[in-house]
Design an enzyme around this catalytic site. Sequence first.
Site, PDB file in Angstrom:
ATOM      1  N   ASP A 171       0.774  -1.241   0.000  1.00 29.68           N
ATOM      2  CA  ASP A 171       0.000   0.000   0.000  1.00 29.68           C
ATOM      3  C   ASP A 171       0.806   1.293   0.000  1.00 29.68           C
ATOM      4  O   ASP A 171       0.613   2.156  -0.829  1.00 29.68           O
ATOM      5  CB  ASP A 171      -0.920   0.018   1.233  1.00 29.68           C
ATOM      6  N   GLU A 407       2.571  -9.338  11.750  1.00 26.29           N
ATOM      7  CA  GLU A 407       2.317  -8.988  10.346  1.00 26.29           C
ATOM      8  C   GLU A 407       3.636  -8.680   9.621  1.00 26.29           C
ATOM      9  O   GLU A 407       3.856  -9.099   8.499  1.00 26.29           O
ATOM     10  CB  GLU A 407       1.391  -7.768  10.335  1.00 26.29           C
TER      11      GLU A 407
END
Length: 719
Positions: A171, A407
């Site tokens: 992103d 993550e």
Amino acid sequence: MANHILLNLKRAKYVLDKNWIGNFTQPSRFLYPHQWNWDSAFISIGYSHFNTKRAITELTSLFNAQWKNGMVPQIVFTKKNLGSYFPEPEIWQTSRSKFAPDNYLTSGISMPPIHAYAVLKIYENSLNKNKVLPFIKWIFPKLIKSHQYFYKYRCHDDFIYVIHPWESGMDNSPAWDNILENIDINKVTVPAFKRKDLSTDNAEMRPKDSDYTRYIYLVELFKKYSYQESKIFENSPFIVADTLFNSVISASNKALLKLAKILKNDSTEILEWDNRTTNAVRNKLYSEKDKIFYSYDLKNNSLLKADTAAGFMPLFGGIATEKQAETIYSYLNSTGFCSLLQGNCFTIPNYDTKKTDYDRKNYWRGPVWININWMLWEGLKRYAYIQKADDLARDIIQLPVRFGFFEYFDSFNGRGYGTKDFSWSAALFTDLCYEYYIKHKKNKLSKTRKILLNSIVLNNESSYAITDQKNISQLLLTKVKELKKEFYTDSGTINYQSLQKSKQYNEYKMITNSLRKFDLNMLNSENEKKAFWINVYNTVIVDSIVQSGIKTSVKEVIGLFSKCKYNIGNKLFSADDIEHGILRCNARHAFRKIKQFHFLNSKKKYIMKNLDVRIHFALVCGSRSCAPIKYYSSNNIDNDLEIATRNFINSSEVMVLPENNRLLVSSIFKWYKNDFGGKNGIINIILKYLNNEEKKEFLSNNRKKIKIEYLYYDWNLNK
Ligand code: 9WN
């Protein structure tokens, strides 16, 4: 297999179970509560090893929400979890498109299409292929349709382009900065919005508000044009040929070719796609000067010069030419991305750590991501960069084991960032553990494991090469050098298969046969002995592996180190005799209670006077976690051992993690703890050879506080 691997496999399964909600797996329960496109593919790869049914359900759920034009959406929303993520369906308003699916709420963009790759893995890993076949038949046309969508509606100059940073999967990659900064946000009205991803302690890890404004700006623009591709292409400022995306579709094209073969379907169209993408990426996205592939801004016709991990993805897609692969590998394996000999870092950070805007905590602007590492691991294997592939694999395993299923992770201290219990970290960790341990154990070891009860003399043929004894050791070493040149790869691994069939190996055997006549009394100095025995150890191991036909690991043959022997001067020496008996001054094998040589053993007279612990960084036991193999000469032995030790201690086999008061070291230090002089001795030798001054200072000031942990040892063959 190490117990901690089994334990952590259980933990990974627990994470996946916790995030599984009946028909798909949430990437994370709180931060990402819906179904995500490429997450599901990675997750299904993890399931493919232990729960095929779930792997199938995962992808079935995703493809049920496929758009009528073939697009697989980035997010499939779950009604009962609505209200906990931003942006959700009321922002996307996908019903403005005539292609949106009737019964599913989705976002209006897609993601890197790694699904065909995952489907092939599900097929390959399933124990009952016939049972999986109906699913393969069901999903194959859907996969084709999803690729057709990209090649028909999202293709410009043979590039598949993305229309949103979220589509790239990375992103807030630094690659998008320029385009996003230059967006005139007044052109489209961006409604006020409230982000749901921020908590009290994660702002420095997540994209900025200004990024989100632009993300939503683009969504508003898509809505304005009712998601019509041609209108978006004309009017949007973000039209990007992403190197990661194109590499992923290429990898999936190749998987589709294999699936087509399994189903006996025509593959002309797939081949054509693959050629188009391959040529476009090779010719236009590659920068020889910068040693990396870049993404391309199709609006402004310019390369997006950011040195991110995406730039190495053509290895995963099988797109890079051999020459390009070699060039980008030299950058991938450099200190900017945590190189093999650098040590004290986890590989590979998502952005060059040497860049001024490298950010070790921020999302896609620096940390290590498991999925990116995993794809590069596959790519490095494809191009035979095995040692580096193993290095990545080791970190995919080490990071979650040491720090949890986060993550993303800090490349310098391993700390986990982002959300905890993240599904693809657990799934791809599982895949690696199966690939490296379980499968290997089940499929290969159990079938082929041999026990050697009697000694095998490896140099027992009648052919001799030399009669001049004085020269034997010299010749043996020269031959080792020759074999090394021919069959040892740059990364220090050995190509056993070609070695076995070679003329050189035959010649080498004639010399090892001559060892039978070698007079060990000719080795005068300690240095001569040391060099001789290290070289003989390294060669007896190579020979044992070749002659016992080992395919995957030295563990295939029980007794390899104790029963395979060289006759040297009419005495039989096993690798254990050389290592524990001679070089370690008659010590105990790490897993045995008694000393190597019994007090009456005639070989005792060859024992070294003093133990030189540096031998542990020079003896090569034929496995991936050993030091790289080298030739040692008596004249230079001291210097050579210094280099070997320094290399090892500054490699990723030793990690000093000040933030956690931890020292992670190779299992060699565990097995030979006494040789090193216990915990203090281990710290001393690390202090002596470690290059990084800061870490050195920390180590010497915190001896007591520091906790030593051992890295897993990879026993797979160093072929
Ligand atoms: C937007 C789910 C997804 C990943 C992406 C990652 C992140 C979403 C977000 O989480 O993106 O798609 O809200 O930040 O960047 O790669 O698929 O895990």
